[in-house]
Design an enzyme around this catalytic site. Structure first.
Site, PDB file in Angstrom:
ATOM      1  N   ARG A  50      96.325  80.820  43.187  1.00  0.00           N
ATOM      2  CA  ARG A  50      96.829  79.886  42.016  1.00  0.00           C
ATOM      3  C   ARG A  50      96.562  78.296  42.702  1.00  0.00           C
ATOM      4  NH1 ARG A  50      98.946  77.256  45.267  1.00  0.00           N
ATOM      5  NH2 ARG A  50     100.136  76.229  43.554  1.00  0.00           N
ATOM      6  N   ALA A  52      94.665  74.520  41.047  1.00  0.00           N
ATOM      7  CA  ALA A  52      93.445  74.219  40.473  1.00  0.00           C
ATOM      8  C   ALA A  52      92.196  74.428  41.279  1.00  0.00           C
ATOM      9  CB  ALA A  52      93.608  72.776  39.939  1.00  0.00           C
ATOM     10  N   GLN A 204     106.536  77.881  43.039  1.00  0.00           N
ATOM     11  CA  GLN A 204     105.684  77.454  44.269  1.00  0.00           C
ATOM     12  C   GLN A 204     105.954  76.735  45.282  1.00  0.00           C
ATOM     13  OE1 GLN A 204     105.548  77.708  40.641  1.00  0.00           O
ATOM     14  NE2 GLN A 204     103.350  77.929  40.214  1.00  0.00           N
ATOM     15  N   ASP A 245      96.236  69.417  37.809  1.00  0.00           N
ATOM     16  CA  ASP A 245      95.341  70.482  37.317  1.00  0.00           C
ATOM     17  C   ASP A 245      94.295  69.818  36.277  1.00  0.00           C
ATOM     18  OD1 ASP A 245      98.115  71.667  37.779  1.00  0.00           O
ATOM     19  OD2 ASP A 245      96.620  73.395  38.110  1.00  0.00           O
ATOM     20  N   ASN A 255     100.190  68.392  35.312  1.00  0.00           N
ATOM     21  CA  ASN A 255     100.596  69.240  36.549  1.00  0.00           C
ATOM     22  C   ASN A 255     101.833  69.930  36.517  1.00  0.00           C
ATOM     23  OD1 ASN A 255     100.129  69.552  39.224  1.00  0.00           O
ATOM     24  ND2 ASN A 255     102.152  68.354  39.708  1.00  0.00           N
ATOM     25  N   LYS A 256     102.235  70.773  37.251  1.00  0.00           N
ATOM     26  CA  LYS A 256     103.136  71.687  36.988  1.00  0.00           C
ATOM     27  C   LYS A 256     104.414  71.023  36.145  1.00  0.00           C
ATOM     28  CE  LYS A 256     102.905  75.043  37.728  1.00  0.00           C
ATOM     29  NZ  LYS A 256     102.650  76.158  36.673  1.00  0.00           N
TER      30      LYS A 256
HETATM   31  O1  MRU Z   1     100.593  77.345  38.097  1.00  0.00           O
HETATM   32  P1  MRU Z   1      99.878  77.040  39.275  1.00  0.00           P
HETATM   33  O2  MRU Z   1     100.644  77.379  40.494  1.00  0.00           O
HETATM   34  O3  MRU Z   1      98.426  77.156  39.328  1.00  0.00           O
HETATM   35  O4  MRU Z   1     100.118  75.271  39.183  1.00  0.00           O
HETATM   36  C1  MRU Z   1      99.591  74.576  40.393  1.00  0.00           C
HETATM   37  C2  MRU Z   1      99.725  73.128  40.279  1.00  0.00           C
HETATM   38  O5  MRU Z   1     100.171  72.547  39.325  1.00  0.00           O
HETATM   39  C3  MRU Z   1      99.116  72.323  41.436  1.00  0.00           C
HETATM   40  O6  MRU Z   1      99.957  70.957  41.542  1.00  0.00           O
HETATM   41  C4  MRU Z   1      97.800  71.783  40.845  1.00  0.00           C
HETATM   42  O7  MRU Z   1      97.007  73.045  40.664  1.00  0.00           O
HETATM   43  C5  MRU Z   1      97.213  71.041  42.068  1.00  0.00           C
HETATM   44  S1  MRU Z   1      96.408  72.104  43.495  1.00  0.00           S
HETATM   45  C6  MRU Z   1      95.765  71.192  44.625  1.00  0.00           C
END
Ligand code: MRU
Length: 366
Positions: A50, A52, A204, A245, A255-256
Site C-alpha cells: 500500500r 501511492a 498504518q 495519494d 490523503n488518508k
Molecule cells: O490506504 P493506504 O495505506 O495505501 O494509504 C496511504 C496513504 O494515505 C499515504 O499517506 C500516501 O499513499 C502517501 S505514501 C508516500
C-alpha cells in the site's frame, strides 16, 4: 531487517517479484512472492502493499508478470489488455497507479515482438523503482531545511513533527516521502520526535510508521487519531508533514482519511502543514480535488474490527461494535490547498497552488 534502509519490493529472480506483506507488520516480517499479474492485483487490493508510490511500482511489475504469463503460454496474447484493466481497477485513489500504468503502456506498446515487450517492460518497471528511490531522497534534501529552520529558531530543542498514516519507506521503495527529511535530519544530529497518529481503521501509523521509526531509532509517540488538535493547542507540535495519494494542479491534497481534520487544527493553531510528495502523485488533469478525486470506500469490517496481537502471541481480529451495526469506511479525504502551507517535492518546496506547482514543473503550464 537492519537499521539500514531496506526496500519494500525487489526481484527475487527474473520471474519472481517479492514484497513485504505489510498486513502483518510490526508483529511478523513475512514476504510474499508475486509470479502472476493476478498476484500483483491481489497484493494491491488486499493492501499487502500500500502507499501511492509502492502501489505504482507493484502495478508496473504486474504488467511484466502478465507478459511472462503470455510467454509461458498460460495466457493468450490479448491478455495484456485485460492485465492493464485489472491493475487499473485495483485501487482508485492513488494516481501513481495510473501514472505507472501509462508509463508501462508506452514501454509495452512501442515494441513489436513479445520478446521486445518483455525486455522493455522489465527495464521500465525497474526504472520506475529506481526513480522513486532518488525522488524520495531529493524530497528529503528539500524538506530538511524546514526542520533545520525550526531547530535553529527553537534554540536546538527537540523538533516535534506530527504525521498521519504511513508515508514512509513502506509506502514507497526506500526513504519514504515524509520520513526522508526526518531521516536526513537525524543524520545531521537534529533531535526529532514524531507524534504518530494510529490511523484507524487499518492502523498504518501504529503498525507501519511506528515500526519504521523504531527501526531508525527516531523517538516517537503513538496517539489516537483525535489527539493532534489538543497537542497543537498546547504548542506541542512544531510541524505537520503528511503524504498524499493524489494532489491536483491547484494543490488540493487527497490523503488518508483524517488528514483534513489535522490540516484544520494546524490552521487554527498556526502550525505549518506540509505535504511531501513525488511528482508522480500530481494529477495535472484535474483541478478541484473535492469534486474530481475518487475516494475509495472499503469493506465495513475494517471499521468494525481491530486486528492485532493477542497475549498468546497469535494475530487476530476482534469485533468492537454490535455485529449488526453498519459502518462507513471512506479511505481518504481531501484537504483544500488553502490549508496547505507548502508542498515538498523532489524539485523543491512550493506553495500549494497552480502557480507554485508550475514554477517547479513548467512543463505542465497551460
Ligand atoms: O490506504 P493506504 O495505506 O495505501 O494509504 C496511504 C496513504 O494515505 C499515504 O499517506 C500516501 O499513499 C502517501 S505514501 C508516500
Amino acid at each position: 531487517m537492519t537499521q539500514e534502509r531496506f526496500r519494500t519490493i525487489w526481484l527475487k529472480d527474473e520471474i519472481t517479484v517479492e514484497v513485504i506483506d505489510q498486513r502483518f507488520l510490526p508483529h511478523r516480517f513475512i514476504t510474499v512472492e508475486l509470479t502472476t499479474c493476478f498476484d500483483a492485483v491481489d497484493a494491491i487490493k488486499k493492501m499487502i502493499v500500500r502507499g501511492a508510490p509502492l502501489i505504482g511500482a507493484t502495478a508496473s511489475y504486474g504488467v511484466y508478470l502478465a507478459l511472462l504469463e503470455i510467454q509461458k503460454g498460460d495466457k493468450p496474447t490479448e491478455y495484456i489488455n485485460q492485465a492493464f484493466e485489472e491493475l487499473a481497477n485495483s485501487r482508485p485513489t492513488a494516481v501513481n497507479l495510473f501514472w505507472a500504468l501509462d508509463r508501462m503502456k508506452k514501454a509495452v506498446f512501442s515494441q513489436n515482438t513479445l520478446e521486445e515487450q518483455l525486455k522493455s517492460a522489465f527495464a521500465e518497471a525497474n526504472q520506475i523503482v529506481e526513480d522513486d528511490v532518488e525522488t524520495c531522497r531529493m524530497i528529503g534534501v528539500h524538506g530538511l531545511p524546514l526542520i533545520e529552520e525550526i531547530w535553529g529558531k527553537n534554540g536546538h530543542q527537540t523538533v516535534n513533527i506530527l504525521t498521519h498514516c504511513n508515508a514512509g519507506m513502506l509506502g514507497c521503495i526506500e526513504w519514504g516521502t515524509i520520513t526522508s527529511p526526518i531521516y536526513q535530519a537525524k543524520e545531521k544530529g537534529i533531535d526529532i520526535h514524531v507524534w504518530v497518529d494510529e490511523t484507524r481503521p487499518r492502523n498504518q501509523g501504529a503498525n507501519l510508521t511506528a515500526f519504521e521509526l523504531t527501526k531508525h531509532g527516531i523517538p516517537h509517540t503513538l496517539i489516537v487519531d483525535n489527539t493532534g488538535g489538543h497537542l497543537m493547542q498546547h504548542g506541542m507540535v512544531d510541524l505537520v508533514i503528511v503524504g498524499t495519494d493524489r494532489t491536483t494542479r491547484q494543490g488540493d491534497v487527497a490523503n488518508k482519511i483524517g488528514t483534513y481534520l489535522k490540516a484544520l487544527a494546524a490552521n487554527d493553531n498556526n502550525v505549518p502543514f506540509y505535504v511531501a510528495l513525488p511528482s508522480t502523485t500530481l494529477d495535472w488533469t484535474i483541478t478541484d480535488g473535492l469534486k474530481e478525486i475518487p475516494i475509495e470506500q472499503r469493506d465495513q469490517n475494517e471499521v468494525k474490527t481491530v486486528f492485532g496481537k493477542l497475549d498468546t502471541g497469535e494475530l487476530a481480529s476482534v469485533l468492537i461494535c454490535p455485529e449488526t451495526t453498519p459502518a462507513a469506511n471512506y479511505g481518504f479525504d481531501v484537504t483544500p490547498a488553502r490549508l496547505v502551507t507548502g508542498l515538498i517535492t523532489e524539485r523543491g518546496v512550493c506553495p500549494a497552488s497552480e502557480e507554485g506547482l508550475t514554477r517547479l514543473f513548467p512543463e505542465h503550464k497551460r
